[in-house]
Scaffold this motif. Structure first.
Motif, PDB file in Angstrom:
ATOM      1  N   TRP A 133       0.850  -1.193   0.000  1.00 40.64           N
ATOM      2  CA  TRP A 133       0.000   0.000   0.000  1.00 40.64           C
ATOM      3  C   TRP A 133       0.885   1.242   0.000  1.00 40.64           C
ATOM      4  CZ3 TRP A 133      -1.867   2.926   4.706  1.00 40.64           C
ATOM      5  CH2 TRP A 133      -2.912   3.817   4.370  1.00 40.64           C
ATOM      6  N   MET A 134       0.352   2.306  -0.560  1.00 46.49           N
ATOM      7  CA  MET A 134       1.007   3.610  -0.545  1.00 46.49           C
ATOM      8  C   MET A 134       2.454   3.555  -1.026  1.00 46.49           C
ATOM      9  SD  MET A 134      -0.406   5.480   2.919  1.00 46.49           S
ATOM     10  CE  MET A 134       0.630   6.925   2.616  1.00 46.49           C
ATOM     11  N   PRO A 135       2.695   3.169  -2.255  1.00 46.29           N
ATOM     12  CA  PRO A 135       4.070   3.225  -2.756  1.00 46.29           C
ATOM     13  C   PRO A 135       4.551   4.669  -2.790  1.00 46.29           C
ATOM     14  CG  PRO A 135       2.530   2.948  -4.574  1.00 46.29           C
ATOM     15  CD  PRO A 135       1.732   2.800  -3.308  1.00 46.29           C
ATOM     16  N   PHE A 136       5.787   4.878  -2.402  1.00 47.22           N
ATOM     17  CA  PHE A 136       6.375   6.208  -2.448  1.00 47.22           C
ATOM     18  C   PHE A 136       7.478   6.170  -3.488  1.00 47.22           C
ATOM     19  CE2 PHE A 136       8.704   9.704   0.199  1.00 47.22           C
ATOM     20  CZ  PHE A 136       8.464  10.611  -0.825  1.00 47.22           C
ATOM     21  N   TYR A 137       7.154   6.696  -4.672  1.00 43.61           N
ATOM     22  CA  TYR A 137       8.114   6.763  -5.754  1.00 43.61           C
ATOM     23  C   TYR A 137       8.794   8.131  -5.696  1.00 43.61           C
ATOM     24  CZ  TYR A 137       6.095   2.471  -7.593  1.00 43.61           C
ATOM     25  OH  TYR A 137       5.680   1.171  -7.742  1.00 43.61           O
ATOM     26  N   LYS A 138      10.044   8.116  -5.342  1.00 46.56           N
ATOM     27  CA  LYS A 138      10.752   9.332  -4.956  1.00 46.56           C
ATOM     28  C   LYS A 138      11.475   9.980  -6.133  1.00 46.56           C
ATOM     29  CE  LYS A 138      11.553   6.799  -0.668  1.00 46.56           C
ATOM     30  NZ  LYS A 138      12.571   6.145   0.191  1.00 46.56           N
ATOM     31  N   PRO A 139      11.844  11.243  -5.968  1.00 44.30           N
ATOM     32  CA  PRO A 139      12.702  11.877  -6.973  1.00 44.30           C
ATOM     33  C   PRO A 139      14.156  11.505  -6.741  1.00 44.30           C
ATOM     34  CG  PRO A 139      12.261  13.429  -5.212  1.00 44.30           C
ATOM     35  CD  PRO A 139      11.468  12.172  -4.883  1.00 44.30           C
ATOM     36  N   ASP A 140      14.998  11.804  -7.733  1.00 44.90           N
ATOM     37  CA  ASP A 140      16.434  11.755  -7.503  1.00 44.90           C
ATOM     38  C   ASP A 140      16.788  12.850  -6.490  1.00 44.90           C
ATOM     39  OD1 ASP A 140      16.540   9.702  -9.288  1.00 44.90           O
ATOM     40  OD2 ASP A 140      17.533  10.811 -10.892  1.00 44.90           O
ATOM     41  N   TRP A 141      18.029  12.913  -6.109  1.00 44.25           N
ATOM     42  CA  TRP A 141      18.444  13.780  -4.999  1.00 44.25           C
ATOM     43  C   TRP A 141      17.920  15.204  -5.168  1.00 44.25           C
ATOM     44  CZ3 TRP A 141      19.172  14.078  -0.267  1.00 44.25           C
ATOM     45  CH2 TRP A 141      19.894  15.120   0.334  1.00 44.25           C
ATOM     46  N   SER A 142      17.224  15.673  -4.151  1.00 43.08           N
ATOM     47  CA  SER A 142      16.569  16.982  -4.158  1.00 43.08           C
ATOM     48  C   SER A 142      16.829  17.655  -2.813  1.00 43.08           C
ATOM     49  CB  SER A 142      15.060  16.795  -4.398  1.00 43.08           C
ATOM     50  OG  SER A 142      14.366  18.026  -4.376  1.00 43.08           O
ATOM     51  N   PRO A 143      17.924  18.411  -2.691  1.00 43.75           N
ATOM     52  CA  PRO A 143      18.287  18.976  -1.382  1.00 43.75           C
ATOM     53  C   PRO A 143      17.248  19.931  -0.814  1.00 43.75           C
ATOM     54  CG  PRO A 143      19.697  19.846  -3.136  1.00 43.75           C
ATOM     55  CD  PRO A 143      18.934  18.712  -3.716  1.00 43.75           C
ATOM     56  N   GLU A 144      16.567  20.699  -1.680  1.00 45.29           N
ATOM     57  CA  GLU A 144      15.546  21.606  -1.147  1.00 45.29           C
ATOM     58  C   GLU A 144      14.375  20.827  -0.580  1.00 45.29           C
ATOM     59  OE1 GLU A 144      15.147  24.870   0.354  1.00 45.29           O
ATOM     60  OE2 GLU A 144      16.540  24.961  -1.328  1.00 45.29           O
ATOM     61  N   ARG A 145      13.998  19.760  -1.272  1.00 40.97           N
ATOM     62  CA  ARG A 145      12.923  18.920  -0.729  1.00 40.97           C
ATOM     63  C   ARG A 145      13.362  18.289   0.585  1.00 40.97           C
ATOM     64  NH1 ARG A 145       8.912  14.755  -3.947  1.00 40.97           N
ATOM     65  NH2 ARG A 145       7.758  14.076  -2.109  1.00 40.97           N
ATOM     66  N   MET A 146      14.632  17.935   0.681  1.00 41.74           N
ATOM     67  CA  MET A 146      15.121  17.328   1.921  1.00 41.74           C
ATOM     68  C   MET A 146      15.037  18.305   3.079  1.00 41.74           C
ATOM     69  SD  MET A 146      16.132  14.321   2.718  1.00 41.74           S
ATOM     70  CE  MET A 146      16.690  13.573   4.234  1.00 41.74           C
ATOM     71  N   ARG A 147      15.161  19.601   2.785  1.00 39.18           N
ATOM     72  CA  ARG A 147      15.006  20.597   3.840  1.00 39.18           C
ATOM     73  C   ARG A 147      13.542  20.817   4.203  1.00 39.18           C
ATOM     74  NH1 ARG A 147      20.057  22.735   1.633  1.00 39.18           N
ATOM     75  NH2 ARG A 147      19.057  23.612  -0.227  1.00 39.18           N
ATOM     76  N   SER A 148      12.643  20.265   3.407  1.00 36.35           N
ATOM     77  CA  SER A 148      11.208  20.413   3.648  1.00 36.35           C
ATOM     78  C   SER A 148      10.560  19.141   4.160  1.00 36.35           C
ATOM     79  CB  SER A 148      10.495  20.828   2.345  1.00 36.35           C
ATOM     80  OG  SER A 148      10.993  22.036   1.837  1.00 36.35           O
ATOM     81  N   GLN A 149      11.208  18.005   3.902  1.00 35.48           N
ATOM     82  CA  GLN A 149      10.562  16.722   4.164  1.00 35.48           C
ATOM     83  C   GLN A 149      11.617  15.612   4.139  1.00 35.48           C
ATOM     84  OE1 GLN A 149       8.530  14.896   0.724  1.00 35.48           O
ATOM     85  NE2 GLN A 149       6.661  14.975   1.949  1.00 35.48           N
ATOM     86  N   MET A 150      11.561  14.710   5.118  1.00 30.85           N
ATOM     87  CA  MET A 150      12.484  13.577   5.112  1.00 30.85           C
ATOM     88  C   MET A 150      11.976  12.569   4.081  1.00 30.85           C
ATOM     89  SD  MET A 150      14.568  11.265   5.396  1.00 30.85           S
ATOM     90  CE  MET A 150      15.715  10.242   6.233  1.00 30.85           C
ATOM     91  N   TYR A 151      12.329  12.812   2.821  1.00 36.96           N
ATOM     92  CA  TYR A 151      11.733  12.003   1.759  1.00 36.96           C
ATOM     93  C   TYR A 151      12.573  10.780   1.392  1.00 36.96           C
ATOM     94  CZ  TYR A 151      14.970  13.387  -1.925  1.00 36.96           C
ATOM     95  OH  TYR A 151      16.096  13.542  -2.697  1.00 36.96           O
ATOM     96  N   THR A 152      13.870  10.773   1.730  1.00 34.86           N
ATOM     97  CA  THR A 152      14.689   9.635   1.278  1.00 34.86           C
ATOM     98  C   THR A 152      14.339   8.361   2.029  1.00 34.86           C
ATOM     99  OG1 THR A 152      16.460  10.293   2.804  1.00 34.86           O
ATOM    100  CG2 THR A 152      16.600  11.082   0.530  1.00 34.86           C
ATOM    101  N   GLY A 153      14.080   8.463   3.332  1.00 34.83           N
ATOM    102  CA  GLY A 153      13.556   7.344   4.104  1.00 34.83           C
ATOM    103  C   GLY A 153      14.332   6.057   3.942  1.00 34.83           C
ATOM    104  N   HIS A 154      13.598   4.996   3.581  1.00 35.95           N
ATOM    105  CA  HIS A 154      14.180   3.663   3.429  1.00 35.95           C
ATOM    106  C   HIS A 154      14.029   3.208   1.983  1.00 35.95           C
ATOM    107  CE1 HIS A 154      14.579   3.207   7.761  1.00 35.95           C
ATOM    108  NE2 HIS A 154      13.297   3.476   7.926  1.00 35.95           N
ATOM    109  N   LEU A 155      14.870   2.400   1.513  1.00 35.75           N
ATOM    110  CA  LEU A 155      16.082   1.869   2.106  1.00 35.75           C
ATOM    111  C   LEU A 155      17.199   2.888   1.943  1.00 35.75           C
ATOM    112  CD1 LEU A 155      17.713  -0.593   3.288  1.00 35.75           C
ATOM    113  CD2 LEU A 155      18.032  -1.292   0.904  1.00 35.75           C
ATOM    114  N   SER A 156      17.917   3.217   3.009  1.00 36.35           N
ATOM    115  CA  SER A 156      19.050   4.119   2.936  1.00 36.35           C
ATOM    116  C   SER A 156      20.339   3.340   3.190  1.00 36.35           C
ATOM    117  CB  SER A 156      18.917   5.230   3.972  1.00 36.35           C
ATOM    118  OG  SER A 156      17.945   6.171   3.579  1.00 36.35           O
ATOM    119  N   VAL A 157      21.336   3.626   2.365  1.00 33.04           N
ATOM    120  CA  VAL A 157      22.640   2.960   2.461  1.00 33.04           C
ATOM    121  C   VAL A 157      23.711   4.039   2.405  1.00 33.04           C
ATOM    122  CG1 VAL A 157      24.211   1.301   1.394  1.00 33.04           C
ATOM    123  CG2 VAL A 157      21.741   0.904   1.323  1.00 33.04           C
ATOM    124  N   MET A 158      24.685   3.984   3.326  1.00 31.66           N
ATOM    125  CA  MET A 158      25.739   4.990   3.395  1.00 31.66           C
ATOM    126  C   MET A 158      27.108   4.342   3.513  1.00 31.66           C
ATOM    127  SD  MET A 158      23.997   7.640   6.102  1.00 31.66           S
ATOM    128  CE  MET A 158      22.350   8.291   5.823  1.00 31.66           C
TER     129      MET A 158
END
Length: 539
Positions: A133-158
């Motif tokens: 349910w509720m797939p979240f299809y994200k944009p490529d890296w968007s720093p302004e959006r990141m300052r507005s919303q924690m959109y990267t979420g999971h899966l995150s790898v560093m």
């Protein structure tokens, strides 16, 4: 070349079957080079610890520890990081699930794209019956959006060395510890990769953040503080405010040094009805700018056709007084040429291109646009525009499959969009020149507007030129105006203009990095291209 992924999982009193399913999803990975680092945060019962011991005994890649006292998610995650030996760390909550090819696809992507320091995938919610349910299809890296919303979420790898370099998780940000970590990591690198595939499933459980965004209200304040500290570190002068949309924030930037802003308005002085009443558009636009705007250090550069009625010109001079700079334009209609002439005649270090058929809604619209345009890496800023009936005219451009459109055009004006995309500041591929701000040095660097595009897509071309020189195009919902689109001329799109832009920018127009490839490129409203069988109907 094979790399090892260290999967970091803090554990605290999860249901036994859920914890087993989480671990089993790692054991089921097709890619074999991983280690699972689980740390129990002194769960009151020993059930979770016994489960961890059982799995650790069955597979040497599973590494476990138990804290002597409860320390919270950041301290427990740091303990798990201390167990890790892999080149990369991935983050998995104790009640969630990885899809079986998650690590394999990550490894393939790393191999194909070269050095990567931070990667993230799309995600979805997992219902109790196994449906998605509720797939979240994200944009490529968007720093302004990141300052507005924690959109990267999971899966995150560093990259593990980079996580160590920034100091790991900070307990003061528990609840938004991952948000804080992503902000700090991405301040150190631009080697960021988005995998446009659902690799991570958030399980819906009572009290979980996936099922109830209000389950952890302290996390929202921690997120706001994380953004504020990020802004302070990178030199963005602004105050971070929570928005009504849960999990969304706004960086209210301060405009520096009260610069002169040149507002360039092409016009022919035309009259047409709005709400059933005749309106001389340029007079109404100029009046709304002067009467409703809180920013006063402006000059109004009106580029008028020679056949503009004398009465309109006289009223313009009376309305604007010494703020008016009138530029006469000869020749057939050419919006691009008129904008070029207006900017050439202007004096401000900041320029706002403005159609003559607009009306100001938010009094601080100039400050909002200009403050964003002052950011050194920001090249062009657009705003939220509404038709006369209050429906949405402009929410940023959407490009894909060679198509060029406005996001959510003609939707209700209060439509939030997918994942609140219409409520937050974000990068987008382009913005309309009906109202757009940029610095004079950017305008000169990209050569202004293309006069081979006299009527249409000149703003698409301008946006893509700005991006081509490595600058961001940002859209903000916090500057709002009415745009009575095409009321001063008939809306006609020539094949020549369409083909010119498509030839010039073919590769970019095929794939909009801010519009996920899983979405239908013939739509502008984030509709999934082909939902998989397991999706809940209508998701």
């Amino acid at each position: 070349m094979a790399v090892t992924f260290s999967i970091i999982t803090p554990v605290y009193e999860p249901p036994g079957d859920v914890l087993r399913a989480t671990i089993e999803s790692v054991l089921a990975q097709r890619y074999p080079h991983w280690e699972l680092c689980l740390v129990d945060d002194a769960s009151p019962s020993l059930d979770a610890w016994r489960i961890l011991q059982h799995y650790a005994a069955s597979d040497p890649r599973i590494r476990i520890a138990r804290r002597a006292e409860n320390g919270g998610i950041s301290r427990t995650s740091n303990d798990a990081l201390a167990l890790a030996t892999g080149e990369f760390v991935a983050f998995l909550d104790h009640d969630d699930v990885l899809v079986e090819d998650a690590l394999d696809l990550l490894h393939q992507a790393f191999t194909e794209h070269g050095p990567v320091d931070f990667a993230y995938s799309d995600e979805a919610k997992l219902l109790p019956d196994g449906r998605l349910w509720m797939p979240f299809y994200k944009p490529d890296w968007s720093p302004e959006r990141m300052r507005s919303q924690m959109y990267t979420g999971h899966l995150s790898v560093m990259r593990r060395s980079l996580v160590s370099e920034v100091g790991g998780f900070r307990p003061d940000f528990d609840g938004s510890q991952d948000y804080d970590l992503v902000l700090r990591v991405t301040e150190r690198t631009d080697r960021i990769l988005h995998l446009p595939q659902v690799l991570y499933l958030w399980r819906l459980l009572p009290g979980s953040a996936a099922g109830d965004v209000d389950a952890k209200p302290y996390a929202l304040e921690a997120g706001r503080r994380a953004i504020q500290e990020h802004c302070d570190r990178v030199g963005i002068d602004g105050i971070v405010e929570a928005l009504p949309q849960v999990g969304c924030s706004r960086v209210r930037r301060r405009l520096r040094d009260a610069p002169l802003v040149s507002i360039v308005i092409p016009t022919a002085g035309a009259t047409s009805p709005v709400h059933g009443m005749p309106r001389v558009h340029v007079l109404h636009a100029v009046a709304s700018v002067l009467e409703r705007s809180t920013y006063v250090n402006v000059e109004l550069v009106v580029v008028a056709d020679r056949n503009t009625p004398d009465a309109v010109v006289a009223k313009l001079k009376h309305l604007a007084g010494p703020r008016l700079r009138l530029v006469w334009f000869d020749g057939p209609f050419n919006f691009s040429a008129k904008c070029n002439a207006g900017v050439a005649a202007s004096s401000g270090d900041l320029v706002i291109l403005l159609n003559d058929d607009v009306e100001v809604i938010t009094p601080d619209w100039i400050e909002v646009l200009a403050a964003l345009a002052q950011e050194p890496d920001c090249g062009l800023v657009g705003c939220k525009l509404f038709f006369a009936d209050g429906t949405l005219q402009h929410g940023g451009h959407v490009y894909g499959g060679g198509n060029m459109s406005h996001a959510y055009v003609s939707y209700p004006g209060d439509e939030p969009g997918d994942a609140n995309v219409l409520m937050i500041e974000r990068e987008c591929p382009g913005v309309t020149a009906a109202c757009a701000a940029l610095r004079r040095d950017v305008w000169e660097r990209v050569g202004g507007m293309c006069e081979q595009l006299p009527a249409n897509f000149n703003d698409v071309d301008l946006s893509l030129k700005v991006r081509h020189v490595g600058l961001r195009v940002v859209w903000t919902p916090h500057a709002r105006l009415f745009h009575f689109e095409s009321m001063t001329r008939a809306r006609e799109v020539s094949n020549a203009e369409t083909e010119f832009v498509r030839r010039r920018w073919s590769s970019v127009l095929e794939h909009d990095r801010y519009f996920n490839p899983n979405l239908d490129p013939s739509r502008n409203d984030w509709v999934v291209r082909t939902p998989p069988e397991r999706w809940v109907h209508g998701a």
